[in-house]
Design a protein around this motif. Structure first.
Motif, PDB file in Angstrom:
ATOM      1  N   ILE A  40     -32.621 -26.701  10.564  1.00 37.54           N
ATOM      2  CA  ILE A  40     -33.617 -27.103   9.569  1.00 37.54           C
ATOM      3  C   ILE A  40     -33.304 -26.390   8.257  1.00 37.54           C
ATOM      4  O   ILE A  40     -33.210 -25.164   8.212  1.00 37.54           O
ATOM      5  CB  ILE A  40     -35.040 -26.779  10.054  1.00 37.54           C
ATOM      6  CG1 ILE A  40     -35.282 -27.493  11.387  1.00 37.54           C
ATOM      7  CG2 ILE A  40     -36.062 -27.195   9.003  1.00 37.54           C
ATOM      8  CD1 ILE A  40     -36.583 -27.170  12.030  1.00 37.54           C
ATOM      9  N   LEU A  43     -34.176 -26.130   3.942  1.00 35.54           N
ATOM     10  CA  LEU A  43     -35.208 -26.336   2.929  1.00 35.54           C
ATOM     11  C   LEU A  43     -34.522 -26.584   1.590  1.00 35.54           C
ATOM     12  O   LEU A  43     -33.694 -25.779   1.148  1.00 35.54           O
ATOM     13  CB  LEU A  43     -36.133 -25.124   2.835  1.00 35.54           C
ATOM     14  CG  LEU A  43     -37.276 -25.236   1.843  1.00 35.54           C
ATOM     15  CD1 LEU A  43     -38.216 -26.366   2.241  1.00 35.54           C
ATOM     16  CD2 LEU A  43     -38.036 -23.936   1.743  1.00 35.54           C
ATOM     17  N   PHE A  48     -44.503 -24.108  10.761  1.00 36.46           N
ATOM     18  CA  PHE A  48     -43.867 -24.038   9.447  1.00 36.46           C
ATOM     19  C   PHE A  48     -44.857 -23.389   8.478  1.00 36.46           C
ATOM     20  O   PHE A  48     -45.922 -23.932   8.214  1.00 36.46           O
ATOM     21  CB  PHE A  48     -43.496 -25.450   8.993  1.00 36.46           C
ATOM     22  CG  PHE A  48     -42.794 -25.512   7.682  1.00 36.46           C
ATOM     23  CD1 PHE A  48     -41.581 -24.889   7.499  1.00 36.46           C
ATOM     24  CD2 PHE A  48     -43.341 -26.210   6.629  1.00 36.46           C
ATOM     25  CE1 PHE A  48     -40.920 -24.963   6.283  1.00 36.46           C
ATOM     26  CE2 PHE A  48     -42.701 -26.284   5.416  1.00 36.46           C
ATOM     27  CZ  PHE A  48     -41.481 -25.662   5.245  1.00 36.46           C
ATOM     28  N   SER A  91     -45.938 -22.590   5.015  1.00 36.79           N
ATOM     29  CA  SER A  91     -45.694 -23.005   3.629  1.00 36.79           C
ATOM     30  C   SER A  91     -46.163 -21.967   2.618  1.00 36.79           C
ATOM     31  O   SER A  91     -45.938 -22.130   1.426  1.00 36.79           O
ATOM     32  CB  SER A  91     -46.391 -24.339   3.350  1.00 36.79           C
ATOM     33  OG  SER A  91     -47.787 -24.166   3.320  1.00 36.79           O
ATOM     34  N   HIS A 113     -40.730 -30.306  -2.577  1.00 34.54           N
ATOM     35  CA  HIS A 113     -39.647 -29.764  -1.762  1.00 34.54           C
ATOM     36  C   HIS A 113     -39.175 -30.843  -0.800  1.00 34.54           C
ATOM     37  O   HIS A 113     -39.779 -31.915  -0.693  1.00 34.54           O
ATOM     38  CB  HIS A 113     -40.123 -28.543  -0.967  1.00 34.54           C
ATOM     39  CG  HIS A 113     -40.551 -27.393  -1.829  1.00 34.54           C
ATOM     40  ND1 HIS A 113     -39.661 -26.528  -2.394  1.00 34.54           N
ATOM     41  CD2 HIS A 113     -41.783 -26.986  -2.227  1.00 34.54           C
ATOM     42  CE1 HIS A 113     -40.314 -25.629  -3.104  1.00 34.54           C
ATOM     43  NE2 HIS A 113     -41.613 -25.890  -3.015  1.00 34.54           N
ATOM     44  N   GLU A 114     -38.089 -30.520  -0.094  1.00 40.21           N
ATOM     45  CA  GLU A 114     -37.567 -31.452   0.903  1.00 40.21           C
ATOM     46  C   GLU A 114     -37.096 -30.673   2.115  1.00 40.21           C
ATOM     47  O   GLU A 114     -36.392 -29.662   1.983  1.00 40.21           O
ATOM     48  CB  GLU A 114     -36.412 -32.264   0.325  1.00 40.21           C
ATOM     49  CG  GLU A 114     -35.880 -33.299   1.301  1.00 40.21           C
ATOM     50  CD  GLU A 114     -34.764 -34.127   0.701  1.00 40.21           C
ATOM     51  OE1 GLU A 114     -35.027 -35.272   0.348  1.00 40.21           O
ATOM     52  OE2 GLU A 114     -33.637 -33.595   0.604  1.00 40.21           O
ATOM     53  N   LEU A 115     -37.499 -31.136   3.272  1.00 37.04           N
ATOM     54  CA  LEU A 115     -37.056 -30.559   4.529  1.00 37.04           C
ATOM     55  C   LEU A 115     -35.940 -31.451   5.053  1.00 37.04           C
ATOM     56  O   LEU A 115     -36.106 -32.663   5.160  1.00 37.04           O
ATOM     57  CB  LEU A 115     -38.217 -30.529   5.518  1.00 37.04           C
ATOM     58  CG  LEU A 115     -38.177 -29.491   6.619  1.00 37.04           C
ATOM     59  CD1 LEU A 115     -38.190 -28.095   6.025  1.00 37.04           C
ATOM     60  CD2 LEU A 115     -39.362 -29.661   7.537  1.00 37.04           C
ATOM     61  N   LYS A 116     -34.801 -30.855   5.342  1.00 30.55           N
ATOM     62  CA  LYS A 116     -33.656 -31.600   5.873  1.00 30.55           C
ATOM     63  C   LYS A 116     -33.436 -31.125   7.298  1.00 30.55           C
ATOM     64  O   LYS A 116     -33.239 -29.935   7.547  1.00 30.55           O
ATOM     65  CB  LYS A 116     -32.419 -31.349   5.021  1.00 30.55           C
ATOM     66  CG  LYS A 116     -31.175 -32.022   5.522  1.00 30.55           C
ATOM     67  CD  LYS A 116     -30.001 -31.686   4.601  1.00 30.55           C
ATOM     68  CE  LYS A 116     -28.694 -32.030   5.248  1.00 30.55           C
ATOM     69  NZ  LYS A 116     -27.563 -31.581   4.428  1.00 30.55           N
ATOM     70  N   ILE A 117     -33.488 -32.060   8.233  1.00 30.92           N
ATOM     71  CA  ILE A 117     -33.319 -31.743   9.648  1.00 30.92           C
ATOM     72  C   ILE A 117     -32.018 -32.385  10.124  1.00 30.92           C
ATOM     73  O   ILE A 117     -31.847 -33.602  10.008  1.00 30.92           O
ATOM     74  CB  ILE A 117     -34.508 -32.250  10.482  1.00 30.92           C
ATOM     75  CG1 ILE A 117     -35.798 -31.618   9.950  1.00 30.92           C
ATOM     76  CG2 ILE A 117     -34.300 -31.950  11.956  1.00 30.92           C
ATOM     77  CD1 ILE A 117     -37.051 -32.206  10.510  1.00 30.92           C
ATOM     78  N   HIS A 171     -34.426 -36.610   6.175  1.00 31.52           N
ATOM     79  CA  HIS A 171     -34.964 -35.936   4.992  1.00 31.52           C
ATOM     80  C   HIS A 171     -36.460 -36.220   4.924  1.00 31.52           C
ATOM     81  O   HIS A 171     -36.873 -37.375   5.004  1.00 31.52           O
ATOM     82  CB  HIS A 171     -34.293 -36.454   3.721  1.00 31.52           C
ATOM     83  CG  HIS A 171     -32.826 -36.170   3.670  1.00 31.52           C
ATOM     84  ND1 HIS A 171     -32.322 -35.012   3.145  1.00 31.52           N
ATOM     85  CD2 HIS A 171     -31.757 -36.887   4.094  1.00 31.52           C
ATOM     86  CE1 HIS A 171     -31.009 -35.035   3.232  1.00 31.52           C
ATOM     87  NE2 HIS A 171     -30.632 -36.167   3.812  1.00 31.52           N
TER      88      HIS A 171
END
Length: 140
Positions: free
Chosen positions: A9, A11, A29, A31, A39-43, A56
Protein backbone atom coordinates in the motif's frame (compact mmCIF):
# COMPACT_ATOMS: atom_id res chain seq x y z
CA UNK A 1 5.79 -24.16 -3.43
CA UNK A 2 6.43 -20.69 -2.03
CA UNK A 3 3.49 -18.28 -1.62
CA UNK A 4 4.32 -15.09 -3.54
CA UNK A 5 1.08 -13.32 -2.74
CA UNK A 6 1.48 -9.87 -1.22
CA UNK A 7 -0.29 -6.54 -0.89
CA UNK A 8 1.69 -3.30 -0.84
CA UNK A 9 0.00 0.00 0.00
CA UNK A 10 1.43 3.32 -1.18
CA UNK A 11 0.31 6.86 -0.31
CA UNK A 12 0.35 9.46 -3.09
CA UNK A 13 3.53 9.25 -5.21
CA UNK A 14 5.77 7.76 -2.53
CA UNK A 15 7.87 4.97 -4.12
CA UNK A 16 8.20 3.17 -0.78
CA UNK A 17 5.07 1.41 0.51
CA UNK A 18 3.95 2.40 3.98
CA UNK A 19 2.56 -1.09 4.57
CA UNK A 20 3.06 -4.59 3.14
CA UNK A 21 0.86 -7.55 4.01
CA UNK A 22 0.07 -11.10 3.03
CA UNK A 23 -3.56 -11.38 1.85
CA UNK A 24 -6.18 -11.28 3.16
CA UNK A 25 -5.57 -8.21 5.31
CA UNK A 26 -7.64 -5.98 7.54
CA UNK A 27 -5.99 -2.88 8.98
CA UNK A 28 -6.85 0.52 10.45
CA UNK A 29 -5.80 3.48 8.29
CA UNK A 30 -4.96 6.48 10.51
CA UNK A 31 -5.62 9.66 8.55
CA UNK A 32 -4.61 11.91 11.45
CA UNK A 33 -0.96 11.59 10.41
CA UNK A 34 -1.70 12.85 6.87
CA UNK A 35 -2.00 16.56 6.04
CA UNK A 36 -5.38 17.89 4.91
CA UNK A 37 -6.06 17.84 1.18
CA UNK A 38 -6.46 15.45 -1.72
CA UNK A 39 -4.51 12.20 -1.63
CA UNK A 40 -4.41 8.86 -3.40
CA UNK A 41 -4.02 5.38 -2.02
CA UNK A 42 -2.31 2.99 -4.43
CA UNK A 43 -2.73 -0.71 -3.69
CA UNK A 44 -0.51 -3.19 -5.53
CA UNK A 45 -1.40 -6.85 -5.18
CA UNK A 46 0.80 -9.69 -6.41
CA UNK A 47 -0.86 -13.03 -7.14
CA UNK A 48 0.64 -16.43 -6.42
CA UNK A 49 1.96 -16.71 -10.00
CA UNK A 50 3.63 -13.26 -9.82
CA UNK A 51 1.13 -11.11 -11.73
CA UNK A 52 0.47 -7.60 -10.37
CA UNK A 53 -2.81 -5.79 -10.04
CA UNK A 54 -3.03 -2.08 -9.20
CA UNK A 55 -5.92 -0.10 -7.75
CA UNK A 56 -5.92 3.69 -7.22
CA UNK A 57 -8.32 5.16 -4.66
CA UNK A 58 -8.46 8.97 -4.50
CA UNK A 59 -9.65 10.48 -1.22
CA UNK A 60 -9.60 13.74 0.69
CA UNK A 61 -8.43 14.22 4.26
CA UNK A 62 -10.00 16.84 6.49
CA UNK A 63 -8.63 16.44 9.99
CA UNK A 64 -8.92 20.14 10.72
CA UNK A 65 -12.18 21.93 11.32
CA UNK A 66 -14.87 21.78 8.67
CA UNK A 67 -15.19 25.18 6.99
CA UNK A 68 -18.52 26.40 5.70
CA UNK A 69 -18.79 29.49 3.47
CA UNK A 70 -22.12 31.11 2.62
CA UNK A 71 -22.28 33.85 0.02
CA UNK A 72 -19.55 32.76 -2.40
CA UNK A 73 -19.57 29.60 -4.50
CA UNK A 74 -16.48 28.02 -6.10
CA UNK A 75 -15.54 29.60 -9.46
CA UNK A 76 -18.31 32.18 -9.14
CA UNK A 77 -17.95 35.45 -11.07
CA UNK A 78 -18.74 38.48 -8.91
CA UNK A 79 -18.87 42.20 -9.72
CA UNK A 80 -20.15 43.87 -6.57
CA UNK A 81 -19.77 43.85 -2.82
CA UNK A 82 -21.20 40.66 -1.37
CA UNK A 83 -21.65 39.56 2.24
CA UNK A 84 -19.82 36.34 3.07
CA UNK A 85 -20.35 34.24 6.19
CA UNK A 86 -17.57 31.84 7.20
CA UNK A 87 -18.02 29.25 9.94
CA UNK A 88 -15.69 26.49 11.14
CA UNK A 89 -16.55 23.36 13.12
CA UNK A 90 -14.03 21.16 14.84
CA UNK A 91 -14.62 17.54 15.75
CA UNK A 92 -12.67 17.70 18.97
CA UNK A 93 -14.49 16.49 22.03
CA UNK A 94 -14.96 19.02 24.75
CA UNK A 95 -17.03 19.02 27.90
CA UNK A 96 -18.54 22.41 27.10
CA UNK A 97 -21.04 22.52 24.27
CA UNK A 98 -21.87 25.99 22.98
CA UNK A 99 -25.14 26.05 21.05
CA UNK A 100 -24.52 29.42 19.41
CA UNK A 101 -22.40 29.08 16.32
CA UNK A 102 -23.06 25.38 15.91
CA UNK A 103 -25.33 25.89 12.91
CA UNK A 104 -24.95 27.84 9.71
CA UNK A 105 -27.34 30.74 9.29
CA UNK A 106 -29.35 30.23 6.11
CA UNK A 107 -32.20 32.11 4.52
CA UNK A 108 -35.73 30.78 4.43
CA UNK A 109 -36.27 28.83 1.19
CA UNK A 110 -38.52 30.38 -1.47
CA UNK A 111 -40.94 27.44 -1.42
CA UNK A 112 -41.75 28.15 2.25
CA UNK A 113 -42.51 31.79 1.41
CA UNK A 114 -44.78 30.62 -1.43
CA UNK A 115 -46.57 28.23 0.94
CA UNK A 116 -47.10 30.96 3.56
CA UNK A 117 -48.38 33.43 0.95
CA UNK A 118 -50.75 30.79 -0.46
CA UNK A 119 -52.15 30.08 3.00
CA UNK A 120 -52.61 33.79 3.79
CA UNK A 121 -54.20 34.36 0.37
CA UNK A 122 -56.65 31.50 0.88
CA UNK A 123 -57.50 32.77 4.38
CA UNK A 124 -58.25 36.23 3.00
CA UNK A 125 -60.33 34.75 0.17
CA UNK A 126 -62.32 32.65 2.64
CA UNK A 127 -62.83 35.62 4.97
CA UNK A 128 -64.06 37.91 2.17
CA UNK A 129 -66.33 35.32 0.52
CA UNK A 130 -67.94 33.82 3.60
CA UNK A 131 -67.94 36.60 6.18
CA UNK A 132 -71.58 37.41 6.68
CA UNK A 133 -73.03 38.81 9.94
CA UNK A 134 -76.07 36.53 9.53
CA UNK A 135 -73.91 33.52 10.39
CA UNK A 136 -72.96 35.05 13.72
CA UNK A 137 -76.36 35.76 15.30
CA UNK A 138 -76.59 35.02 18.96
CA UNK A 139 -78.89 32.28 20.28
CA UNK A 140 -79.80 34.40 23.25
Amino acid sequence: MEDKRSIRIFLDDDPIPFAEFAPPVKFVFDSTKIPDGKHELKIVAVSSNGKEGVKHIPFEVRNGPSISVIGLNPNEVINEQIPITVNAYGSERSDLFIVTGSENPKGIPAWIWALVLSFVGFALFYLIMYFNPDFYKSFI
